[in-house]
Scaffold this active site. Structure first.
Site, PDB file in Angstrom:
ATOM      1  N   ASP B 192      15.845 -63.415  77.528  1.00 43.64           N
ATOM      2  CA  ASP B 192      15.606 -63.312  75.979  1.00 43.64           C
ATOM      3  C   ASP B 192      16.895 -63.622  75.265  1.00 43.64           C
ATOM      4  O   ASP B 192      17.683 -64.524  75.826  1.00 43.64           O
ATOM      5  CB  ASP B 192      15.411 -62.003  75.819  1.00 43.64           C
ATOM      6  CG  ASP B 192      14.650 -61.939  74.281  1.00 43.64           C
ATOM      7  OD1 ASP B 192      15.388 -61.282  73.442  1.00 43.64           O
ATOM      8  OD2 ASP B 192      13.440 -61.998  74.110  1.00 43.64           O
ATOM      9  N   TYR B 342      18.163 -62.292  64.677  1.00 52.86           N
ATOM     10  CA  TYR B 342      17.133 -63.310  64.496  1.00 52.86           C
ATOM     11  C   TYR B 342      17.564 -64.147  63.353  1.00 52.86           C
ATOM     12  O   TYR B 342      17.653 -65.395  63.538  1.00 52.86           O
ATOM     13  CB  TYR B 342      15.546 -62.889  64.511  1.00 52.86           C
ATOM     14  CG  TYR B 342      15.046 -62.479  65.807  1.00 52.86           C
ATOM     15  CD1 TYR B 342      15.522 -61.062  66.198  1.00 52.86           C
ATOM     16  CD2 TYR B 342      14.233 -63.287  66.178  1.00 52.86           C
ATOM     17  CE1 TYR B 342      14.874 -60.752  67.450  1.00 52.86           C
ATOM     18  CE2 TYR B 342      13.860 -62.703  67.685  1.00 52.86           C
ATOM     19  CZ  TYR B 342      14.073 -61.580  68.143  1.00 52.86           C
ATOM     20  OH  TYR B 342      13.610 -61.138  69.449  1.00 52.86           O
ATOM     21  N   HIS B 399       7.767 -61.415  80.494  1.00 53.47           N
ATOM     22  CA  HIS B 399       9.151 -61.726  79.821  1.00 53.47           C
ATOM     23  C   HIS B 399      10.274 -60.487  80.272  1.00 53.47           C
ATOM     24  O   HIS B 399      11.347 -61.046  80.586  1.00 53.47           O
ATOM     25  CB  HIS B 399       8.672 -61.548  78.618  1.00 53.47           C
ATOM     26  CG  HIS B 399       9.992 -61.625  77.617  1.00 53.47           C
ATOM     27  ND1 HIS B 399      10.457 -62.894  77.294  1.00 53.47           N
ATOM     28  CD2 HIS B 399      10.724 -60.584  76.904  1.00 53.47           C
ATOM     29  CE1 HIS B 399      11.560 -62.701  76.461  1.00 53.47           C
ATOM     30  NE2 HIS B 399      11.627 -61.386  76.155  1.00 53.47           N
TER      31      HIS B 399
END
Lengths: 475, 422
Positions: B192, B342, B399
């Site tokens: 990630d 983000y 993930h």
């Protein structure tokens, strides 16, 4: 025609017939037949499929019962000390996150300004008083397709001799409510130039005081059908409609379903969904030779620079749409416990969608066009009914499949249409684009001021445009 | 590399460079406040037959919350978190939190290899608690000492006060951390955001990086080569460098990559544009926070969990582990600042940043887990990672690799490091 066939025909025919005169006859017959074929395949089919199939549905919990209550019940919004105390408790335990230095509204609702709004909410906003204000118009609830549908029905107070009130259905959007129309209602329900309306403002199922659907699939076509049935139940054979945001799509769907009942459709929001070669060409050429592609100077001013205004800006502003169209239950979960979270989420739109440049302001320009009382009353409608999650689901139900593949995107709107293009609306659609779907636009106005929440922000301007549109229809 | 300063207000003349030991603490008030808020949750009933397709199904959410309220023991979990030594040190104006785990008994003649492991969103340093025992014990003569920091804005690391804190800034801060701890050469592992941050470190100071191991390596270079390989890949995979496994994981392309990504990237879109709005309510509503975070632990572990009434949440994780991670966000109130990362990274086009033009030349090991959000075949990864010495198609896992399949990941890290050490 192939050579040997004409030979065969020549052999079949009486020798007295002159072939040279026959050939043009055959050719024209073929052309005529071909023309008829084209007509049937293309035009007749199109005119045959000119209304949107209505379908049917039932959205209540569990199984559908045999009989349904069709009564219209008067309704009053109520509150209680417990409700207000609970709200205050939650507000008091808010955990604010300090904003980044110099970020204004670029990261979303700035929490320094949010504290001020919340302080007003906690200490000055009077919900009991606002409830009285909401109740000043008559509210009703009636069951349609298994759901309690809420609406207000506002008749003109004193009707002059010889005049009749024109029925008008006005539909709200997200994150709005029927309350957005409270400023424009007085302007439409008073007689002016011999024109007066009686207005119906329903709440979309899943929003505010209308029950939320229990089954999947409740899209704008279902909402349109339910509101159509409502107008039927109220005894209206012909009516006008006005809408923005989801209300624009729902009223468009009604016009597509039952054009014979719709005298006129007025919209302040009409995004174009048909992305085709024609639109692309007009974009490429529009900045240089606007008149060639049907753009006006005002269109050019509002559309270009295209990427900046339409693509980048839409990307910047459509995060909410993306998450609501995919994970509404997750997105709305926390907003149902945190009134401040709910307020930030909703009021951010009332800032940015009123004027994009409000993003540069520390206070988001929130109170430049709206009062805190009005803004918070709208928020409270979502809060006290706990309808944020169900309101978000409407995005998934409508946007889950490609909008261009739905039946309603292939059907034109032929009722008399009036379009009001507000300068700060999220996307500008020039008349030439709108006409791809709205085939009978009799009024297109470049409004002087205003953004997305037109009725709430510029009620006089909108009322004026509605009236001039209806006058044109009535001629 | 650049430089930065992220503290509140003006930068002071001197900065404290000490490394202070740190303990996570809780209190009765903190737990009571959590319980009060849980008790006043207002759930919205899900649509009939919607499973996890509309997000976290609130019927199952009630069960998770009931466990949280009645059985989950935060004090016990805090003790568990504190079993490794925690530290805080100020870098570029921010208190940076990390754990430093040394092997317990170091056999004669062996030295522990330093390994920096970086988490992502919505994870934390806690994701590594299952893999840490496997890496800090000696096996085949290989043992690690592991540093797991918290990204500034996440958990116990202070959140930046200024705009612009992107992965390059985080990379620089973690590099300075490794310097401060005295490591001249070290390995790195990430997934990630951790994958991007460790990649950035490898691009900044390759001379200090012995090896880089990643379990996510999204391809950002969209060029003609990639399009060609997509068009031909399903039919003549070997011609474009795809293996059979690549083909299985990539096609049907639109369904798996485009539609699925559209379905799953709403959170990314809103966090990259309006993080302060998106996170606001999640800081008041622990249940809202849990739904938001745990939805990812369901869907990103296996897309097909969307079809399940319970989201398959407890098939690979225990509720204690899942909720401990949620609590890290809750007690530190770091959801908003975690979301801002983000915007700082995705605000401008990722392909236009300086790091997208620079290759990664340190020895690299890639572990491709089958249920990862996007599959990147070796040929695509090699557009950026020029020195891939290990590429593994992992047997199982999604993930959250370290959290879900610690043995498989530890094994792959070890075999990669062995290759480097040769």
């Amino acid at each position: 025609m192939p050579g040997h066939v004409s030979e065969v025909i020549k052999d079949m025919l009486p020798s007295s017939l002159d072939l040279s005169r026959l050939q043009p006859l055959v050719v024209s017959t073929v052309v005529g037949a071909g023309g008829l074929l084209v007509y049937f395949l293309v035009i007749w089919r199109r005119t045959k499929a000119k209304t949107l199939p209505m379908g049917d549905g039932w959205w209540g919990a569990g199984e559908k019962p045999l009989a349904e209550d069709k009564e219209i019940h008067p309704f009053q919004i109520e509150t209680s000390d417990e409700e207000i105390k609970d709200l205050y408790n939650r507000i008091d335990q808010t955990r604010f996150t300090p904003p980044l230095e110099d970020s204004q509204f670029h990261y979303g609702f700035n929490s320094i300004h949010l504290r001020k709004v919340v302080s007003y909410w906690r200490n000055q906003f009077d919900w009991k008083k606002q409830v009285k204000l909401l109740n000043k118009y008559p509210h009703f609830i009636t069951k349609i397709e298994g759901l309690d549908v809420h609406f207000i029905h506002v008749r003109p107070s004193g009707l002059p001799e010889g005049q009749s009130a024109k029925p008008l259905l006005m539909v709200h959007g997200w994150p709005g409510s029927f309350f957005e129309f409270y400023k424009i209602l007085p302007l439409l329900t008073e007689s002016r130039d011999g024109l007066v309306f009686e207005v119906i403002c329903p709440s979309i199922p899943g929003y505010g005081f209308s029950e939320a659907p229990h089954k999947t699939g409740f899209d704008s076509i279902a909402a349109a059908r339910i509101f159509y049935k409502l107008m039927q139940r109220l005894g209206f054979k012909e009516f006008y409609m006005q809408g923005g945001d989801w209300g624009g799509l729902i009223t468009t769907n009604i016009a597509q379903m039952r054009p014979e009942n719709v005298k006129g459709l007025h919209l302040n929001f009409f995004p174009v969904t048909k992305h085709n070669l024609w639109m692309l060409v007009s974009l490429l050429l529009g900045a240089y030779v606007p008149f060639l592609v049907g753009f006006t100077r005002e269109d050019v001013k509002r559309i270009f620079p295209f990427f900046e205004k339409n693509v980048y800006n839409m990307l910047r502003e459509s995060g909410y749409m993306h998450i609501q169209a995919t994970k509404p239950d997750t997105a709305g979960c926390g907003l149902n416990d945190s009134p401040v979270g709910l307020a930030a989420y909703i009021l951010e739109k009332f800032s940015t969608w009123t004027d994009k440049q409000f993003r540069d302001l520390e206070d988001g320009g929130l109170e430049r066009k709206f009062s805190l009382d009005d803004l918070l009353t709208n928020v409270m409608i979502y809060w006290v009914t706990g309808s944020m999650v169900s309101s978000m689901r409407f995005y998934k139900e409508n946007l889950n499949k490609n909008l261009e593949k739905r039946p309603d995107s292939k059907i034109g709107v032929r009722v008399p249409t009036g379009l009001a293009a507000f300068p700060n609306e999220l996307l500008h659609a020039p008349l030439v684009w709108a006409q791809q779907r709205y085939k009978n636009v009799i009024s297109y106005s470049y409004m002087l001021r205003g953004g997305h929440f037109a009725a709430f922000e510029e009620p006089e301007l909108l009322a004026e445009d509605i009236r001039q549109f209806v006058k044109k229809v009535e001629k």
